[in-house]
Design a protein around this motif. Structure first.
Motif, PDB file in Angstrom:
ATOM      1  N   VAL A   1       0.874  -1.175   0.000  1.00 13.65           N
ATOM      2  CA  VAL A   1       0.000   0.000   0.000  1.00 13.65           C
ATOM      3  C   VAL A   1       0.906   1.218   0.000  1.00 13.65           C
ATOM      4  O   VAL A   1       1.778   1.356   0.865  1.00 13.65           O
ATOM      5  CB  VAL A   1      -0.922   0.013   1.234  1.00 13.65           C
ATOM      6  N   SER A   2       0.707   2.095  -0.971  1.00 16.79           N
ATOM      7  CA  SER A   2       1.500   3.320  -1.071  1.00 16.79           C
ATOM      8  C   SER A   2       0.547   4.505  -1.053  1.00 16.79           C
ATOM      9  O   SER A   2      -0.290   4.637  -1.945  1.00 16.79           O
ATOM     10  CB  SER A   2       2.317   3.309  -2.362  1.00 16.79           C
TER      11      SER A   2
ATOM     12  N   TYR B   1      -2.648   1.866  -5.000  1.00 19.44           N
ATOM     13  CA  TYR B   1      -2.742   3.329  -4.953  1.00 19.44           C
ATOM     14  C   TYR B   1      -4.207   3.754  -4.810  1.00 19.44           C
ATOM     15  O   TYR B   1      -5.092   3.179  -5.453  1.00 19.44           O
ATOM     16  CB  TYR B   1      -2.263   3.940  -6.274  1.00 19.44           C
ATOM     17  N   ALA B   2      -4.457   4.788  -4.013  1.00 15.26           N
ATOM     18  CA  ALA B   2      -5.727   5.526  -4.001  1.00 15.26           C
ATOM     19  C   ALA B   2      -6.969   4.652  -3.928  1.00 15.26           C
ATOM     20  O   ALA B   2      -7.976   4.956  -4.535  1.00 15.26           O
ATOM     21  CB  ALA B   2      -5.808   6.427  -5.237  1.00 15.26           C
ATOM     22  N   SER B   3      -6.925   3.589  -3.169  1.00 13.13           N
ATOM     23  CA  SER B   3      -8.045   2.646  -3.099  1.00 13.13           C
ATOM     24  C   SER B   3      -8.297   2.278  -1.640  1.00 13.13           C
ATOM     25  O   SER B   3      -8.101   1.142  -1.220  1.00 13.13           O
ATOM     26  CB  SER B   3      -7.726   1.412  -3.940  1.00 13.13           C
ATOM     27  N   PHE B   4      -8.764   3.236  -0.874  1.00 11.37           N
ATOM     28  CA  PHE B   4      -8.737   3.111   0.571  1.00 11.37           C
ATOM     29  C   PHE B   4      -9.804   2.186   1.132  1.00 11.37           C
ATOM     30  O   PHE B   4      -9.587   1.573   2.177  1.00 11.37           O
ATOM     31  CB  PHE B   4      -8.752   4.496   1.201  1.00 11.37           C
TER      32      PHE B   4
ATOM     33  N   VAL C   1       3.103  -1.185   4.265  1.00  7.61           N
ATOM     34  CA  VAL C   1       2.387   0.082   4.134  1.00  7.61           C
ATOM     35  C   VAL C   1       3.429   1.180   4.040  1.00  7.61           C
ATOM     36  O   VAL C   1       4.286   1.294   4.921  1.00  7.61           O
ATOM     37  CB  VAL C   1       1.454   0.342   5.346  1.00  7.61           C
ATOM     38  N   ARG C   2       3.368   1.950   2.957  1.00  4.86           N
ATOM     39  CA  ARG C   2       4.285   3.078   2.762  1.00  4.86           C
ATOM     40  C   ARG C   2       3.477   4.365   2.815  1.00  4.86           C
ATOM     41  O   ARG C   2       2.563   4.567   2.014  1.00  4.86           O
ATOM     42  CB  ARG C   2       4.988   2.984   1.416  1.00  4.86           C
ATOM     43  N   LEU C   3       3.838   5.229   3.747  1.00  7.13           N
ATOM     44  CA  LEU C   3       3.139   6.497   3.911  1.00  7.13           C
ATOM     45  C   LEU C   3       4.103   7.636   3.598  1.00  7.13           C
ATOM     46  O   LEU C   3       5.116   7.803   4.278  1.00  7.13           O
ATOM     47  CB  LEU C   3       2.643   6.646   5.355  1.00  7.13           C
ATOM     48  N   LEU C   4       3.772   8.396   2.558  1.00 12.11           N
ATOM     49  CA  LEU C   4       4.542   9.598   2.267  1.00 12.11           C
ATOM     50  C   LEU C   4       3.831  10.737   2.986  1.00 12.11           C
ATOM     51  O   LEU C   4       2.760  11.178   2.570  1.00 12.11           O
ATOM     52  CB  LEU C   4       4.650   9.857   0.770  1.00 12.11           C
ATOM     53  N   VAL C   5       4.417  11.175   4.090  1.00 10.99           N
ATOM     54  CA  VAL C   5       3.781  12.142   4.978  1.00 10.99           C
ATOM     55  C   VAL C   5       4.093  13.562   4.515  1.00 10.99           C
ATOM     56  O   VAL C   5       5.266  13.941   4.386  1.00 10.99           O
ATOM     57  CB  VAL C   5       4.241  11.933   6.434  1.00 10.99           C
TER      58      VAL C   5
END
Length: 193
Positions: free
Chosen positions: A6-7, A126-129, A144-148
């Protein structure tokens, strides 16, 4: 066997909703509120991630968002996303226009498990929460990759909503540009639900 990654771009308070402002929310457009050097670093990270992946996985709404934008764009990232195999979990999507797209119409957990079994390499989500919520509860997410982004919004759809109550183990921390931070986690614990 593939890995489900998950990005997500998130605000500092984990809002994922309306990053570009196209949904018309009061807090929309937060994705664009970074310095130009951070935008360039973010673009490099996105290209690196796409090059390292084997396929993309979307829910219907996330797919429609990407498919309405990326095929018309130019550049290395647009080319890579367009060339990659894409899988969409949906019971309603018919005749996807973006090339190399396969619609998976069965149970999301079963479809993703089968996709994982037959794919070698990383499968980016991507973008599929809504899909991510189900996959994280079923323990089908490997990372899980979170670009904060350095903005606190206070309201809006957050990642893992409703809260998943799943421990995440830190896998990495990396500064991106000047003000962005990439946090990587692996979920811990047995599957639920």
């Amino acid at each position: 066997m593939g890995r489900i990654i998950v990005s997500a771009n998130v605000s500092i308070d984990t809002v994922v909703e309306d990053p570009t402002g196209e949904e018309g929310t009061a807090h929309g457009g937060w994705f664009l509120r970074v310095h130009e050097t951070d935008r360039a670093a973010r673009a490099e990270l996105q290209l690196e991630e796409a090059r390292d992946a084997t396929a993309l996985l979307f829910g219907r709404r996330g797919y429609e968002f990407f498919a309405s934008r990326w095929p018309q764009r130019d550049g290395a990232l647009a080319d890579r996303l367009t060339d990659m195999p894409k899988y969409v979990i949906s019971r309603t999507l018919r005749n996807p226009a973006w090339n190399r797209t396969t619609v998976l119409t069965g149970d999301a957990a079963a479809e993703v498990s089968a996709l994982r079994d037959r794919t070698a390499g990383d499968i980016l989500v991507y973008a599929s929460f809504q899909l991510v919520d189900e996959l994280i509860l079923r323990r089908l997410v490997d990372e899980v990759r979170l670009l904060v982004h350095p903005v606190a919004l206070g309201t809006g759809r957050r990642l893992f909503e409703p809260p998943a109550d799943i421990p995440l183990l830190r896998a990495g921390v990396r500064q991106i540009g000047t003000n962005l931070v990439l946090l990587s986690y692996t979920p811990e614990g047995p599957a639920r639900g």
